[in-house]
Design a protein around this motif. Sequence first.
Motif, PDB file in Angstrom:
ATOM      1  N   SER A 221      10.141  18.054  -6.245  1.00 53.76           N
ATOM      2  CA  SER A 221       8.945  17.289  -6.576  1.00 53.76           C
ATOM      3  C   SER A 221       7.957  18.157  -7.343  1.00 53.76           C
ATOM      4  O   SER A 221       7.945  19.368  -7.197  1.00 53.76           O
TER       5      SER A 221
ATOM      6  N   SER B 171       2.184   1.802  -3.427  1.00 54.11           N
ATOM      7  CA  SER B 171       1.222   1.704  -4.527  1.00 54.11           C
ATOM      8  C   SER B 171       1.036   3.038  -5.248  1.00 54.11           C
ATOM      9  O   SER B 171       0.510   3.079  -6.355  1.00 54.11           O
ATOM     10  N   GLU B 172       1.463   4.103  -4.658  1.00 52.52           N
ATOM     11  CA  GLU B 172       1.379   5.443  -5.247  1.00 52.52           C
ATOM     12  C   GLU B 172       2.783   5.821  -5.730  1.00 52.52           C
ATOM     13  O   GLU B 172       3.731   5.878  -4.933  1.00 52.52           O
ATOM     14  N   SER B 173       2.935   6.069  -7.015  1.00 55.80           N
ATOM     15  CA  SER B 173       4.264   6.315  -7.588  1.00 55.80           C
ATOM     16  C   SER B 173       4.941   7.547  -6.995  1.00 55.80           C
ATOM     17  O   SER B 173       6.158   7.548  -6.791  1.00 55.80           O
ATOM     18  N   GLU B 174       4.187   8.596  -6.709  1.00 52.81           N
ATOM     19  CA  GLU B 174       4.803   9.795  -6.115  1.00 52.81           C
ATOM     20  C   GLU B 174       5.337   9.503  -4.711  1.00 52.81           C
ATOM     21  O   GLU B 174       6.366  10.031  -4.308  1.00 52.81           O
ATOM     22  N   ARG B 175       4.637   8.634  -3.993  1.00 51.97           N
ATOM     23  CA  ARG B 175       5.099   8.269  -2.651  1.00 51.97           C
ATOM     24  C   ARG B 175       6.403   7.477  -2.751  1.00 51.97           C
ATOM     25  O   ARG B 175       7.324   7.671  -1.960  1.00 51.97           O
TER      26      ARG B 175
ATOM     27  N   HIS C 279       1.646  14.904   3.196  1.00 48.60           N
ATOM     28  CA  HIS C 279       0.688  13.799   3.289  1.00 48.60           C
ATOM     29  C   HIS C 279       1.372  12.463   2.985  1.00 48.60           C
ATOM     30  O   HIS C 279       1.213  11.489   3.720  1.00 48.60           O
ATOM     31  N   HIS C 280       2.146  12.431   1.916  1.00 45.96           N
ATOM     32  CA  HIS C 280       2.826  11.185   1.539  1.00 45.96           C
ATOM     33  C   HIS C 280       3.857  10.784   2.588  1.00 45.96           C
ATOM     34  O   HIS C 280       4.020   9.589   2.881  1.00 45.96           O
TER      35      HIS C 280
ATOM     36  N   LEU D 273       0.824  -1.210   0.000  1.00 45.36           N
ATOM     37  CA  LEU D 273       0.000   0.000   0.000  1.00 45.36           C
ATOM     38  C   LEU D 273       0.859   1.261   0.000  1.00 45.36           C
ATOM     39  O   LEU D 273       0.565   2.217  -0.716  1.00 45.36           O
TER      40      LEU D 273
END
Length: 135
Positions: free
Chosen positions: A53, A25-29, A62-63, A22
């Motif tokens: 970024s 799962s987010e590429s920016e994270r 947030h990330h 999880l």
Amino acid sequence: MLEKSEIEKLYNAFVEEIPVFLAFSESERLKIFLRIMQHGSAGASVNEIAAVSKLSRPAVSHHIKVLKDYGLIASEKSGTKIYYRISCEDKFLRLKKNLAILETGFANMDLESIQENSGKLAEMIEDANQNQINK
């Protein structure tokens, strides 16, 4: 067909790694995680990460919070700034162990047999899920 104990072992290996899946799962994270990793033990501040970024500072924050909640990074305050560094060696060792379990399990699978016995397999997975919940 895999035995019930083998199915439970595979299921538990997957379940144990859901937080890591999880988190990444987010590429920016994932990019943020890698940027923090580039800074090494000194760590990186939100401003340093946001500067390279395409995300806004609040989005980066947030990330970072998600990565921290999943136990992949740690924070350390220095003066008025907070620096984030990678703190997941134990998680990656566990991931490596679980990936080996999954690799072995999948190597032993006969996909045609699994398709023929998919109902039984679903029941075995549900049993493994119940065993996990009851622990």
